[in-house]
Design a protein around this motif. Structure first.
Motif, PDB file in Angstrom:
ATOM      1  N   PRO A 139      20.156  72.469  24.167  1.00 39.71           N
ATOM      2  CA  PRO A 139      19.884  71.893  22.843  1.00 39.71           C
ATOM      3  C   PRO A 139      18.453  72.127  22.379  1.00 39.71           C
ATOM      4  N   GLU A 140      17.507  72.161  23.305  1.00 32.04           N
ATOM      5  CA  GLU A 140      16.111  72.368  22.909  1.00 32.04           C
ATOM      6  C   GLU A 140      15.914  73.752  22.292  1.00 32.04           C
ATOM      7  N   GLN A 141      16.696  74.734  22.756  1.00 34.39           N
ATOM      8  CA  GLN A 141      16.589  76.069  22.173  1.00 34.39           C
ATOM      9  C   GLN A 141      17.238  76.138  20.796  1.00 34.39           C
ATOM     10  N   ARG A 143      17.411  73.593  18.708  1.00 35.54           N
ATOM     11  CA  ARG A 143      16.447  72.888  17.852  1.00 35.54           C
ATOM     12  C   ARG A 143      15.264  73.788  17.511  1.00 35.54           C
ATOM     13  N   LEU A 144      14.726  74.460  18.494  1.00 37.03           N
ATOM     14  CA  LEU A 144      13.583  75.346  18.276  1.00 37.03           C
ATOM     15  C   LEU A 144      13.958  76.504  17.361  1.00 37.03           C
ATOM     16  N   THR A 147      14.351  75.181  13.739  1.00 34.00           N
ATOM     17  CA  THR A 147      13.036  74.750  13.256  1.00 34.00           C
ATOM     18  C   THR A 147      12.181  75.962  12.917  1.00 34.00           C
ATOM     19  N   GLU A 153      13.202  68.797   8.997  1.00 35.72           N
ATOM     20  CA  GLU A 153      13.661  67.935  10.090  1.00 35.72           C
ATOM     21  C   GLU A 153      15.007  67.258   9.830  1.00 35.72           C
ATOM     22  N   VAL A 156      17.513  69.842  10.573  1.00 37.87           N
ATOM     23  CA  VAL A 156      17.519  70.142  12.007  1.00 37.87           C
ATOM     24  C   VAL A 156      18.359  69.086  12.730  1.00 37.87           C
ATOM     25  N   ALA A 157      18.155  67.819  12.374  1.00 37.15           N
ATOM     26  CA  ALA A 157      18.926  66.735  12.987  1.00 37.15           C
ATOM     27  C   ALA A 157      20.420  66.903  12.700  1.00 37.15           C
ATOM     28  N   MET A 160      21.769  69.567  14.946  1.00 37.24           N
ATOM     29  CA  MET A 160      21.877  69.063  16.317  1.00 37.24           C
ATOM     30  C   MET A 160      23.068  68.119  16.477  1.00 37.24           C
ATOM     31  N   GLU A 161      23.393  67.357  15.437  1.00 36.90           N
ATOM     32  CA  GLU A 161      24.589  66.509  15.473  1.00 36.90           C
ATOM     33  C   GLU A 161      25.847  67.370  15.560  1.00 36.90           C
ATOM     34  N   TRP A 163      26.004  70.374  16.848  1.00 34.69           N
ATOM     35  CA  TRP A 163      26.022  70.934  18.200  1.00 34.69           C
ATOM     36  C   TRP A 163      26.574  69.909  19.199  1.00 34.69           C
TER      37      TRP A 163
END
Length: 167
Positions: A139-141, A143-144, A147, A153, A156-157, A160-161, A163
């Motif tokens: 997930p960090e990748q 998000r990155l 972004t 943001e 982005v959120a 991520m939801e 994902w």
């Protein structure tokens, strides 16, 4: 508007097959200075254009840039904004298509995204994220990646939801 830019815009209108350009493409064609090339390619993404015509368009754009002011953009914003309504995916394939659309609209190449993101997102991972056909596992990748592509943001959120829901 310079004659070179007018020639470039005429090539785009001709490639549109006589249809009146709409949306972002219409906005680009109304400008008196050339926009960065990725804006045009993103706006013409859905058009079917022969390779020789694309080459002629790119050459005309380069001439317009040489004769006019150099194109500029802020690095923190995508070239073509993505609306929150577009951030939806119910399958892994749709999610990957969404990531590709976000990247395309950013105007950044995958190597450029990896370079801007730093060591947390190697170029091989950026390629793999879009091309392997499975949901990215880190997930960090994700998000990155989004972004770095310039999503604000709240969006982005939202990505991520999506994902997390597809996990």
């Amino acid at each position: 508007m310079t004659p070179e830019l007018e020639r470039f815009h005429t090539l785009i209108r001709t490639a549109a097959g006589g249809h009146r350009p709409a949306g972002h493409l219409a906005v680009l064609l109304a400008q008196d200075e050339p926009a960065p090339w990725p804006q045009y390619t993103a706006a013409m993404f859905e058009m079917t254009i022969e390779l020789n015509v694309k080459r002629a368009m790119r050459q005309a754009w380069q001439e317009a840039v040489r004769k006019g002011a150099p194109p500029r953009r802020r690095k923190s914003q995508p070239l073509i904004p993505t609306s929150s309504d577009e951030l939806d995916a119910s399958t892994v394939a749709e999610f990957l298509a969404l990531l590709k659309k976000i990247r395309l609209r950013s105007g950044l190449s995958l190597p450029k995204i990896a370079g801007l993101a730093g060591p947390a997102l190697p170029r091989s991972q950026a390629y793999s994220m879009l091309n392997r056909g499975t949901l990215p596992t880190k997930p960090e990748q994700v998000r990155l990646f989004v972004t770095t592509c310039g999503l604000p943001e709240p969006q982005v959120a939202q990505v991520m939801e999506l994902w997390a829901r597809l996990q």
